[in-house]
Design a protein around this motif. Structure first.
Motif: not given
Length: 263
Positions: A148-152
């Motif tokens: 989720m971190a890279a997506l956000n």
């Protein structure tokens, strides 16, 4: 998964769809992010129902004005988009800040909306402040998927700092608790059991304020239930569509029901 682009207020708005049976479920993303957070979920739900996830103006692949939009303007743009793609009697599924946009749309434009799903609804009035929200976000982070971190970060880059900050500021300003009693359609409230952004007490209060609300808790999930537990959430939504929404569509009224857990 089909990409669909239509003009809203003269600007292209992009959505993703997996066609299925009615009613259509339209996912509304959170502050600063985009439809990407819902794509794993609609891949599952799309096996049973017409599933959509839309980029609000200025986020993801959708163009927006040169300034950040408030909750009311985002809700109006969402309803305008529903009209542009020919959707009515929809179920809006909001995630986090998307719940605030969806609730505002449901209160002021109830004619197009048959039901609501509020996943991790923000903002808890007990933590209505930037520092308190940041502390909750930090406590919640270990319960989210690492991917989720890279997506956000990609979503924040696409939206730009000014628009991201504007969305978070607007989420703190908006008083969702004052609008919930006016959401008359059947509504499912969903919380991740490890969600530190939305504590159990606030999820229960959201449900109590809704005239026709039911609360479900998804095990082994933090705030981002659609991304972390797509299958569990889809199961809850399918059950909600088959019972509460179907009863309301047949002329009945769905009343509050007991809390459920999903794994």
């Amino acid at each position: 998964m089909q990409r669909i682009t239509v003009a809203v207020s003269g600007r292209p708005t992009v959505a993703w769809r997996i066609a299925g049976r009615r009613p259509p479920v339209v996912c509304v993303h959170g502050a600063g992010v985009s439809s990407r957070e819902f794509r794993p979920f609609i891949e599952v739900l799309g096996r049973r129902h017409d599933a959509w996830t839309v980029d609000l103006p200025g986020f993801g692949a959708s163009a927006g004005p040169g300034h950040p939009l408030g909750v009311r303007a985002l809700a109006d743009a969402l309803v305008e988009w529903l009209a542009a793609v020919g959707l009515d009697d929809v179920v809006l599924l909001g995630g986090s800040f998307g719940c605030q946009v969806a609730v505002d749309a449901a209160v002021r434009h109830p004619g197009r909306i048959a039901g609501m799903v509020l996943v991790g609804p923000t903002v808890d009035p007990a933590a209505r402040g930037f520092v308190r929200q940041m502390l909750r976000w930090i406590r919640n982070a270990p319960h989210e998927s690492v991917s989720m971190a890279a997506l956000n970060l990609a979503d924040y880059r696409d939206a730009g700092g000014r628009r991201v900050l504007g969305a978070f500021t607007e989420s703190l300003r908006d008083r969702i608790e004052d609008k919930l009693p006016h959401v008359l359609m059947p509504t499912l409230v969903v919380r991740g059991a490890q969600d530190r952004m939305v504590p159990q007490e606030w999820a229960e209060e959201v449900t109590r304020l809704l005239p026709a609300g039911r609360l479900a808790v998804v095990e082994d999930s933090g705030h981002m239930v659609p991304y972390r537990q797509a299958h569990a959430l889809a199961g809850l939504v399918v059950d909600f569509l088959a019972h509460e929404c179907a009863a309301a569509g047949a002329g009945g009224r769905a009343g509050p029901r007991e809390q459920r857990s999903a794994r």
